[in-house]
Design a protein around this motif. Structure first.
Motif, PDB file in Angstrom:
ATOM      1  N   HIS A  55      43.060  44.340  76.868  1.00  0.00           N
ATOM      2  CA  HIS A  55      43.113  44.317  78.330  1.00  0.00           C
ATOM      3  C   HIS A  55      41.765  44.048  78.978  1.00  0.00           C
ATOM      4  CE1 HIS A  55      46.755  46.732  77.248  1.00  0.00           C
ATOM      5  NE2 HIS A  55      47.273  45.957  78.162  1.00  0.00           N
ATOM      6  N   ALA A  56      40.742  43.695  78.196  1.00  0.00           N
ATOM      7  CA  ALA A  56      39.423  43.439  78.767  1.00  0.00           C
ATOM      8  C   ALA A  56      39.445  42.183  79.638  1.00  0.00           C
ATOM      9  CB  ALA A  56      38.385  43.289  77.653  1.00  0.00           C
ATOM     10  N   ASP A  57      38.889  42.299  80.846  1.00  0.00           N
ATOM     11  CA  ASP A  57      38.815  41.170  81.773  1.00  0.00           C
ATOM     12  C   ASP A  57      37.414  40.602  81.876  1.00  0.00           C
ATOM     13  OD1 ASP A  57      41.540  41.181  82.582  1.00  0.00           O
ATOM     14  OD2 ASP A  57      41.148  42.884  83.907  1.00  0.00           O
ATOM     15  N   THR A  58      36.399  41.394  81.562  1.00  0.00           N
ATOM     16  CA  THR A  58      35.026  40.931  81.678  1.00  0.00           C
ATOM     17  C   THR A  58      34.323  41.053  80.337  1.00  0.00           C
ATOM     18  OG1 THR A  58      33.983  43.061  82.203  1.00  0.00           O
ATOM     19  CG2 THR A  58      35.032  41.872  84.023  1.00  0.00           C
ATOM     20  N   ASP A  59      33.162  40.406  80.245  1.00  0.00           N
ATOM     21  CA  ASP A  59      32.437  40.409  78.981  1.00  0.00           C
ATOM     22  C   ASP A  59      31.916  41.798  78.635  1.00  0.00           C
ATOM     23  OD1 ASP A  59      31.459  38.720  76.785  1.00  0.00           O
ATOM     24  OD2 ASP A  59      29.469  39.285  77.502  1.00  0.00           O
ATOM     25  N   ARG A  60      31.502  42.573  79.629  1.00  0.00           N
ATOM     26  CA  ARG A  60      31.023  43.928  79.348  1.00  0.00           C
ATOM     27  C   ARG A  60      32.165  44.809  78.852  1.00  0.00           C
ATOM     28  NH1 ARG A  60      25.796  44.747  81.285  1.00  0.00           N
ATOM     29  NH2 ARG A  60      25.089  43.124  82.715  1.00  0.00           N
ATOM     30  N   GLN A  61      33.340  44.659  79.434  1.00  0.00           N
ATOM     31  CA  GLN A  61      34.496  45.405  78.940  1.00  0.00           C
ATOM     32  C   GLN A  61      34.808  45.006  77.505  1.00  0.00           C
ATOM     33  OE1 GLN A  61      37.285  44.265  82.048  1.00  0.00           O
ATOM     34  NE2 GLN A  61      37.426  46.388  82.732  1.00  0.00           N
ATOM     35  N   ARG A  62      34.726  43.703  77.220  1.00  0.00           N
ATOM     36  CA  ARG A  62      35.009  43.213  75.864  1.00  0.00           C
ATOM     37  C   ARG A  62      34.032  43.802  74.853  1.00  0.00           C
ATOM     38  NH1 ARG A  62      32.592  39.987  72.609  1.00  0.00           N
ATOM     39  NH2 ARG A  62      31.088  39.324  74.197  1.00  0.00           N
ATOM     40  N   ARG A  63      32.740  43.809  75.189  1.00  0.00           N
ATOM     41  CA  ARG A  63      31.745  44.323  74.245  1.00  0.00           C
ATOM     42  C   ARG A  63      31.926  45.812  74.019  1.00  0.00           C
ATOM     43  NH1 ARG A  63      27.942  41.048  77.262  1.00  0.00           N
ATOM     44  NH2 ARG A  63      26.910  42.937  78.046  1.00  0.00           N
ATOM     45  N   GLN A  64      32.211  46.557  75.091  1.00  0.00           N
ATOM     46  CA  GLN A  64      32.402  47.994  74.934  1.00  0.00           C
ATOM     47  C   GLN A  64      33.624  48.284  74.070  1.00  0.00           C
ATOM     48  OE1 GLN A  64      31.836  51.148  78.143  1.00  0.00           O
ATOM     49  NE2 GLN A  64      34.074  50.985  78.161  1.00  0.00           N
ATOM     50  N   ALA A  65      34.718  47.560  74.318  1.00  0.00           N
ATOM     51  CA  ALA A  65      35.941  47.777  73.546  1.00  0.00           C
ATOM     52  C   ALA A  65      35.740  47.408  72.075  1.00  0.00           C
ATOM     53  CB  ALA A  65      37.086  46.959  74.137  1.00  0.00           C
ATOM     54  N   LEU A  66      35.014  46.327  71.821  1.00  0.00           N
ATOM     55  CA  LEU A  66      34.789  45.902  70.439  1.00  0.00           C
ATOM     56  C   LEU A  66      33.970  46.928  69.671  1.00  0.00           C
ATOM     57  CD1 LEU A  66      35.251  43.673  68.364  1.00  0.00           C
ATOM     58  CD2 LEU A  66      33.158  42.568  69.170  1.00  0.00           C
ATOM     59  N   ARG A  67      33.002  47.551  70.340  1.00  0.00           N
ATOM     60  CA  ARG A  67      32.212  48.588  69.668  1.00  0.00           C
ATOM     61  C   ARG A  67      33.093  49.770  69.275  1.00  0.00           C
ATOM     62  NH1 ARG A  67      28.419  47.076  73.629  1.00  0.00           N
ATOM     63  NH2 ARG A  67      29.099  48.775  74.999  1.00  0.00           N
ATOM     64  N   GLN A  68      34.030  50.131  70.150  1.00  0.00           N
ATOM     65  CA  GLN A  68      34.941  51.222  69.803  1.00  0.00           C
ATOM     66  C   GLN A  68      35.852  50.822  68.651  1.00  0.00           C
ATOM     67  OE1 GLN A  68      34.272  54.013  70.500  1.00  0.00           O
ATOM     68  NE2 GLN A  68      34.748  54.740  72.552  1.00  0.00           N
ATOM     69  N   LEU A  69      36.356  49.597  68.680  1.00  0.00           N
ATOM     70  CA  LEU A  69      37.218  49.127  67.598  1.00  0.00           C
ATOM     71  C   LEU A  69      36.481  49.126  66.270  1.00  0.00           C
ATOM     72  CD1 LEU A  69      39.857  47.880  66.562  1.00  0.00           C
ATOM     73  CD2 LEU A  69      39.044  45.651  67.345  1.00  0.00           C
ATOM     74  N   GLN A  70      35.184  48.889  66.316  1.00  0.00           N
ATOM     75  CA  GLN A  70      34.385  48.862  65.092  1.00  0.00           C
ATOM     76  C   GLN A  70      33.942  50.262  64.656  1.00  0.00           C
ATOM     77  OE1 GLN A  70      31.372  46.081  66.420  1.00  0.00           O
ATOM     78  NE2 GLN A  70      32.402  44.350  65.457  1.00  0.00           N
ATOM     79  N   GLY A  71      34.381  51.305  65.379  1.00  0.00           N
ATOM     80  CA  GLY A  71      34.139  52.672  64.930  1.00  0.00           C
ATOM     81  C   GLY A  71      32.906  53.336  65.477  1.00  0.00           C
ATOM     82  N   LEU A  72      32.390  52.879  66.645  1.00  0.00           N
ATOM     83  CA  LEU A  72      31.167  53.463  67.189  1.00  0.00           C
ATOM     84  C   LEU A  72      31.313  54.966  67.391  1.00  0.00           C
ATOM     85  CD1 LEU A  72      28.314  52.886  68.387  1.00  0.00           C
ATOM     86  CD2 LEU A  72      29.433  52.726  70.620  1.00  0.00           C
ATOM     87  N   LEU A  73      32.370  55.393  68.070  1.00  0.00           N
ATOM     88  CA  LEU A  73      32.590  56.817  68.294  1.00  0.00           C
ATOM     89  C   LEU A  73      33.251  57.478  67.095  1.00  0.00           C
ATOM     90  CD1 LEU A  73      32.658  59.365  70.019  1.00  0.00           C
ATOM     91  CD2 LEU A  73      34.772  58.516  71.084  1.00  0.00           C
ATOM     92  N   GLY A  74      34.225  56.796  66.486  1.00  0.00           N
ATOM     93  CA  GLY A  74      34.955  57.389  65.367  1.00  0.00           C
ATOM     94  C   GLY A  74      34.051  57.771  64.209  1.00  0.00           C
ATOM     95  N   ASP A  75      33.082  56.914  63.873  1.00  0.00           N
ATOM     96  CA  ASP A  75      32.175  57.218  62.764  1.00  0.00           C
ATOM     97  C   ASP A  75      31.315  58.447  63.073  1.00  0.00           C
ATOM     98  OD1 ASP A  75      33.196  55.052  61.435  1.00  0.00           O
ATOM     99  OD2 ASP A  75      31.513  53.714  61.863  1.00  0.00           O
ATOM    100  N   ARG A  76      30.828  58.526  64.327  1.00  0.00           N
ATOM    101  CA  ARG A  76      30.017  59.688  64.704  1.00  0.00           C
ATOM    102  C   ARG A  76      30.860  60.954  64.666  1.00  0.00           C
ATOM    103  NH1 ARG A  76      25.463  58.755  67.927  1.00  0.00           N
ATOM    104  NH2 ARG A  76      25.174  61.022  67.886  1.00  0.00           N
ATOM    105  N   ALA A  77      32.095  60.869  65.190  1.00  0.00           N
ATOM    106  CA  ALA A  77      32.956  62.049  65.239  1.00  0.00           C
ATOM    107  C   ALA A  77      33.299  62.543  63.836  1.00  0.00           C
ATOM    108  CB  ALA A  77      34.229  61.739  66.024  1.00  0.00           C
ATOM    109  N   ARG A  78      33.543  61.612  62.912  1.00  0.00           N
ATOM    110  CA  ARG A  78      33.824  62.017  61.528  1.00  0.00           C
ATOM    111  C   ARG A  78      32.615  62.723  60.916  1.00  0.00           C
ATOM    112  NH1 ARG A  78      37.314  57.651  61.604  1.00  0.00           N
ATOM    113  NH2 ARG A  78      35.611  56.166  61.486  1.00  0.00           N
TER     114      ARG A  78
END
Length: 452
Positions: free
Chosen positions: A135-158
């Protein structure tokens, strides 16, 4: 057969007609579907050109097929993909042929991603990142979403959860060996040190996020003011197209008009509201009521006035909610003086005031630059932001609070401290979607499109 044991299929690319369409099949019957339609499956993860045929032997299309045996697939199950020509008739014939194979059914929205989550291919933060990426409409939204998909928060939380469990093991070992003299004290010291470090890390993340999770929804800017001051002309200038009716007659805009903009990668929703004034027209009264409501909820209000006319402080004050943090000089309500081309404004006022000609475009680039700077300050440093949803922030705060309480209680009794550590680990488990999250799964995955 349980629905989760059935084989699902769906169009996983854009709507027909298109040059190429991708139909995905996932589940225990995926290999059978591939054999029935394309003959012998190709080598795993290698594209192969095949003539697809339905159950009656009729040719469907000359296609490319791929085979991904589980668990080495996107969903963790056996997966087959058919890359066909994207005509409506081709897709209808292919989907019909698949549906006649026993124990297959059309996928529900988000079901492929949900199976990937249930089979350990994604955690919940990564699934949320995928939803945001779609659902990203802008490039900043796309970059933020891609970082989450790549595990930015998930890896830290684990990592945090594993360290909490290690500290908890030390605390509970002290409870088990409480009759061994100084053993509990020796175990407690490294546990307390680890807990404090964890608490500081999570607290630092929570303090640094600002409005990063709002990047998903965007900044809301309302254009307000009295009737016939150029609000609709300005929104047309910002959108670079005619989205609002421009008329010399007051009260033309009766309802709220919204435009989605991409300002330097920041998503901004600009709202054109009805002119705020006293009126006996019931339709216009409703428009004014809606205008006030939207302006009060906006993150920024652009209050338009004509040239050198005096600003009505009472009308502006009506848009400022008690406790909202807005005031007429604080930057959340900007005065925009329109029609400077008529020569009515010699100088623009203090900070938060702009002079423009909405009809000619004079001063509009400066206003847009100021909006970009406002958005950058509002969203904060989103490039490295870990938290992108309110759900994530809430669970991190719960974990942080439990860690803080465990530090406060450890001297009074290891049992109470150990219970708080279990609560912290539980909160992070919910963040990752590994414990007790059935109540949120439906809400998350139903927002996905069919085919994902």
């Amino acid at each position: 057969m349980h629905p989760r044991d059935q084989t699902i299929f769906a169009l996983s690319s854009g709507r027909a007609p298109s040059a190429i369409a991708v139909v995905r099949v996932s589940g225990p019957q995926a290999g059978l579907v591939l054999m029935r339609l394309a003959g012998k499956p190709p080598a795993p993860r290698q594209a192969s050109r095949r003539l697809l045929r339905d159950g009656a032997g009729q040719a469907i299309d000359d296609a490319v097929v791929l085979w991904f045996p589980g668990p080495a697939s996107a969903t963790g199950e056996d997966v087959a993909e058919f890359h066909v020509h994207g005509g409506r008739a081709v897709l209808a014939a292919l989907l019909s042929a698949i549906s006649f194979i026993p124990n297959t059914r059309a996928a529900e929205p988000g079901e492929f991603t949900r199976r990937a989550f249930e089979n350990g291919k994604l955690d919940l933060t990564e699934a949320e990142g995928l939803d945001d990426l779609i659902h990203a409409d802008t490039d900043r939204q796309r970059r933020q979403a891609l970082r989450q998909l790549q595990g930015l928060l998930g890896d830290r939380a684990r990592d945090w959860r594993e360290r909490i469990i290690e500290a908890s093991a030390l605390i509970e070992a002290g409870i088990d060996f409480s009759d061994e003299g100084d053993v509990p004290a020796e175990l407690r010291a490294p546990a307390v040190k680890a807990i404090k470090a964890l608490h500081d890390e999570i607290a630092e993340v929570l303090a640094a996020q600002g409005h990063s999770e709002r990047l998903r929804d965007g900044l809301v800017v309302a254009i307000a003011g009295e009737p016939n001051v150029g609000k609709s002309t300005l929104i047309n200038q910002l959108a670079r197209r005619e989205v609002a009716i421009v008329s010399p007659y007051a009260g033309t805009t009766r309802d709220v008009i919204e435009v989605q903009l991409d300002l330097d990668g920041y998503p901004v929703t600009v709202i054109d509201t009805a002119g705020i004034r006293q009126t006996d027209d019931p339709v216009e009264q409703e428009g004014v009521r809606r205008a006030r409501a939207r302006a009060e909820d906006a993150d920024l209000v652009l209050w338009l006035v004509e040239g050198g006319r005096t600003v009505d402080p009472g009308a502006m004050q009506s848009l400022v909610k008690s406790g909202s943090g807005r005031d007429q000089s604080g930057g959340s309500v900007w005065i925009v003086r329109n029609k400077i081309d008529l020569g009515e404004v010699a100088d623009v006022g203090p900070r938060g005031e702009f002079g423009i000609s909405a009809s000619r475009g004079d001063g509009v680039p400066d206003l847009i630059d100021a909006l970009v700077k406002f958005a950058a300050e509002f969203f904060g440093a989103t490039e490295g932001a870990l938290v992108t949803r309110a759900r994530q922030r809430d669970l991190l705060r719960r974990a942080s609070d439990s860690l803080r309480r465990s530090l406060e209680l450890v001297e009074d009794g290891e049992e109470l401290a150990a219970e708080e550590l279990r609560a912290a680990a539980y909160a992070l488990g919910r963040l990752l979607g590994r414990v007790d999250v059935e109540d949120v799964l439906g809400a998350i995955f139903q927002k996905f499109c069919i085919g994902k």
